[in-house]
Motif scaffolding. Structure first.
Motif, PDB file in Angstrom:
ATOM      1  N   ASN A  75       0.817  -1.219   0.000  1.00 32.91           N
ATOM      2  CA  ASN A  75       0.000   0.000   0.000  1.00 32.91           C
ATOM      3  C   ASN A  75       0.855   1.275   0.000  1.00 32.91           C
ATOM      4  OD1 ASN A  75      -1.398  -2.288   1.480  1.00 32.91           O
ATOM      5  ND2 ASN A  75      -3.128  -0.954   1.076  1.00 32.91           N
ATOM      6  N   HIS A  76       2.093   1.180  -0.490  1.00 29.34           N
ATOM      7  CA  HIS A  76       2.998   2.329  -0.422  1.00 29.34           C
ATOM      8  C   HIS A  76       3.854   2.445  -1.693  1.00 29.34           C
ATOM      9  CE1 HIS A  76       6.288   4.473   2.201  1.00 29.34           C
ATOM     10  NE2 HIS A  76       6.154   5.013   1.017  1.00 29.34           N
ATOM     11  N   GLY A  77       4.785   1.506  -1.914  1.00 30.72           N
ATOM     12  CA  GLY A  77       5.585   1.609  -3.134  1.00 30.72           C
ATOM     13  C   GLY A  77       6.815   0.730  -3.088  1.00 30.72           C
ATOM     14  N   PRO A  78       7.448   0.529  -4.252  1.00 31.91           N
ATOM     15  CA  PRO A  78       8.637  -0.329  -4.328  1.00 31.91           C
ATOM     16  C   PRO A  78       9.919   0.404  -3.914  1.00 31.91           C
ATOM     17  CG  PRO A  78       8.056   0.454  -6.517  1.00 31.91           C
ATOM     18  CD  PRO A  78       7.030   1.020  -5.583  1.00 31.91           C
ATOM     19  N   VAL A  79      10.907  -0.383  -3.467  1.00 28.72           N
ATOM     20  CA  VAL A  79      12.252   0.134  -3.172  1.00 28.72           C
ATOM     21  C   VAL A  79      13.238  -0.835  -3.817  1.00 28.72           C
ATOM     22  CG1 VAL A  79      13.824   0.999  -1.398  1.00 28.72           C
ATOM     23  CG2 VAL A  79      11.379   0.715  -0.876  1.00 28.72           C
ATOM     24  N   VAL A  80      14.156  -0.294  -4.637  1.00 26.90           N
ATOM     25  CA  VAL A  80      15.075  -1.161  -5.372  1.00 26.90           C
ATOM     26  C   VAL A  80      16.503  -0.633  -5.246  1.00 26.90           C
ATOM     27  CG1 VAL A  80      15.688  -2.039  -7.658  1.00 26.90           C
ATOM     28  CG2 VAL A  80      13.287  -1.850  -7.011  1.00 26.90           C
ATOM     29  N   ALA A  81      17.437  -1.549  -4.981  1.00 30.14           N
ATOM     30  CA  ALA A  81      18.855  -1.213  -4.957  1.00 30.14           C
ATOM     31  C   ALA A  81      19.503  -1.728  -6.238  1.00 30.14           C
ATOM     32  CB  ALA A  81      19.528  -1.859  -3.750  1.00 30.14           C
ATOM     33  N   GLY A  82      20.494  -0.981  -6.745  1.00 34.16           N
ATOM     34  CA  GLY A  82      21.225  -1.417  -7.936  1.00 34.16           C
ATOM     35  C   GLY A  82      22.685  -1.058  -7.793  1.00 34.16           C
ATOM     36  N   LYS A  83      23.501  -1.537  -8.731  1.00 36.03           N
ATOM     37  CA  LYS A  83      24.935  -1.274  -8.596  1.00 36.03           C
ATOM     38  C   LYS A  83      25.268   0.197  -8.861  1.00 36.03           C
ATOM     39  CE  LYS A  83      26.661  -2.866 -13.147  1.00 36.03           C
ATOM     40  NZ  LYS A  83      25.447  -2.705 -13.947  1.00 36.03           N
ATOM     41  N   ASN A  84      24.398   0.865  -9.592  1.00 36.00           N
ATOM     42  CA  ASN A  84      24.545   2.313  -9.786  1.00 36.00           C
ATOM     43  C   ASN A  84      23.155   2.910 -10.047  1.00 36.00           C
ATOM     44  OD1 ASN A  84      23.925   1.841 -12.560  1.00 36.00           O
ATOM     45  ND2 ASN A  84      26.075   1.318 -12.915  1.00 36.00           N
ATOM     46  N   VAL A  85      23.105   4.230 -10.225  1.00 33.83           N
ATOM     47  CA  VAL A  85      21.814   4.917 -10.340  1.00 33.83           C
ATOM     48  C   VAL A  85      21.020   4.399 -11.539  1.00 33.83           C
ATOM     49  CG1 VAL A  85      20.686   7.155 -10.642  1.00 33.83           C
ATOM     50  CG2 VAL A  85      22.748   6.999  -9.270  1.00 33.83           C
ATOM     51  N   GLU A  86      21.712   4.234 -12.652  1.00 36.13           N
ATOM     52  CA  GLU A  86      21.010   3.798 -13.856  1.00 36.13           C
ATOM     53  C   GLU A  86      20.423   2.392 -13.669  1.00 36.13           C
ATOM     54  OE1 GLU A  86      23.334   4.269 -17.376  1.00 36.13           O
ATOM     55  OE2 GLU A  86      21.515   4.440 -18.588  1.00 36.13           O
ATOM     56  N   ALA A  87      21.205   1.488 -13.082  1.00 38.15           N
ATOM     57  CA  ALA A  87      20.728   0.114 -12.879  1.00 38.15           C
ATOM     58  C   ALA A  87      19.538   0.085 -11.930  1.00 38.15           C
ATOM     59  CB  ALA A  87      21.861  -0.753 -12.341  1.00 38.15           C
ATOM     60  N   ALA A  88      19.597   0.877 -10.857  1.00 35.92           N
ATOM     61  CA  ALA A  88      18.491   0.901  -9.889  1.00 35.92           C
ATOM     62  C   ALA A  88      17.224   1.452 -10.542  1.00 35.92           C
ATOM     63  CB  ALA A  88      18.879   1.725  -8.663  1.00 35.92           C
ATOM     64  N   CYS A  89      17.377   2.511 -11.345  1.00 38.26           N
ATOM     65  CA  CYS A  89      16.207   3.105 -12.014  1.00 38.26           C
ATOM     66  C   CYS A  89      15.627   2.143 -13.053  1.00 38.26           C
ATOM     67  CB  CYS A  89      16.574   4.430 -12.675  1.00 38.26           C
ATOM     68  SG  CYS A  89      16.945   5.727 -11.485  1.00 38.26           S
ATOM     69  N   ASN A  90      16.495   1.505 -13.842  1.00 37.32           N
ATOM     70  CA  ASN A  90      16.003   0.547 -14.832  1.00 37.32           C
ATOM     71  C   ASN A  90      15.246  -0.588 -14.156  1.00 37.32           C
ATOM     72  OD1 ASN A  90      17.111   1.979 -16.919  1.00 37.32           O
ATOM     73  ND2 ASN A  90      18.924   0.680 -17.127  1.00 37.32           N
ATOM     74  N   ALA A  91      15.769  -1.063 -13.027  1.00 39.41           N
ATOM     75  CA  ALA A  91      15.140  -2.198 -12.349  1.00 39.41           C
ATOM     76  C   ALA A  91      13.787  -1.808 -11.759  1.00 39.41           C
ATOM     77  CB  ALA A  91      16.075  -2.734 -11.261  1.00 39.41           C
ATOM     78  N   ILE A  92      13.691  -0.619 -11.178  1.00 37.95           N
ATOM     79  CA  ILE A  92      12.409  -0.250 -10.563  1.00 37.95           C
ATOM     80  C   ILE A  92      11.360   0.020 -11.653  1.00 37.95           C
ATOM     81  CG2 ILE A  92      12.613   2.283 -10.288  1.00 37.95           C
ATOM     82  CD1 ILE A  92      11.672   1.784  -7.321  1.00 37.95           C
ATOM     83  N   GLU A  93      11.812   0.480 -12.824  1.00 38.29           N
ATOM     84  CA  GLU A  93      10.868   0.648 -13.938  1.00 38.29           C
ATOM     85  C   GLU A  93      10.368  -0.706 -14.428  1.00 38.29           C
ATOM     86  OE1 GLU A  93      12.011   3.325 -17.042  1.00 38.29           O
ATOM     87  OE2 GLU A  93      12.809   4.791 -15.641  1.00 38.29           O
TER      88      GLU A  93
END
Ligand SMILES: [Zn+2]
Length: 215
Positions: free
Chosen positions: A159-177
């Motif tokens: 009821n809130h939202g996802p949280v994703v960690a990645g090796k860098n900013v681009e990887a984290a953003c791609n994964a959460i998308e």
């Protein structure tokens, strides 16, 4: 990457997500490791559409705030990922509509939140853990992430939202998308008898692409 380039990248990718409706208003937060072991973090109350590179909260390697505005109140959540996952170079959190909707479904699997629909979701996210509802800013969220002992790169706060960690900013953003797109696909095809990936196909993806997949 230089400090200046990292600051720019955080703001450009956050704005891109805001512009595509992935997190509205002043929701969402993002953080990244700096070359000297510190952290850059989006400030509290800011919009992803209007982050200012010069005003990102800046922490040194000891965790002391040394510049910028005060950080997001979801800081414990970000810190828990960095503490438990040595490979984490960035953490992103969104209030993205479809994944939040999917988190409310009574049949959601808490251990593997996303149904296996596409290979990329599996490759980029592994199994997504569905965590229970917490009050915003509750440090218990950080504790829940620590409880996963670094075994998951992605969690869904119910009821809130996802949280994703990645090796860098681009990887984290791609994964959460990818997470949000897969949740959208799951809702689009819900109740239509859609063919997801079979267990054997999931296993193939996991072994071929060396996915973290604890079972
Ligand atoms: Zn939030």
């Amino acid at each position: 990457m230089s400090d200046t380039a990292l600051r720019e990248q955080i703001c450009v990718l956050a704005k891109s997500m805001f512009d595509r409706g992935l997190t509205g208003g002043s929701t969402g937060n993002i953080s990244a490791r700096t070359a000297d072991g510190g952290l850059l973090v989006s400030p509290t109350g800011t919009s992803f559409g209007r982050l200012d590179p010069a005003r990102l909260s800046c922490f040194d390697a000891t965790g002391r705030l040394i510049g910028g505005d005060p950080p997001t109140k979801e800081m414990p959540l970000h810190a828990a990922f960095y503490e438990t996952r040595g490979t984490a170079g960035a953490v992103v959190h969104l209030h993205s509509c479809h994944s939040v909707a999917l988190s409310m479904m009574p049949d959601a699997d808490p251990d593997n939140f996303l149904p296996p629909l596409t290979p990329y979701a599996i490759m980029k996210l592994g199994k997504v853990k569905l965590l229970p509802f917490f009050l915003p800013g509750d440090p218990a969220m950080g504790e829940a992430v620590r409880g996963l002992a670094g075994k998951r790169s992605a969690v869904m706060l119910a009821n809130h939202g996802p949280v994703v960690a990645g090796k860098n900013v681009e990887a984290a953003c791609n994964a959460i998308e990818e997470l949000e797109d897969t949740a959208r696909l799951a809702l689009l095809t819900r109740g239509m008898g859609a063919r997801g990936l079979t267990e054997a196909q999931v296993r193939d993806v996991v072994t071929t692409f060396d996915v973290e997949w604890d079972d």
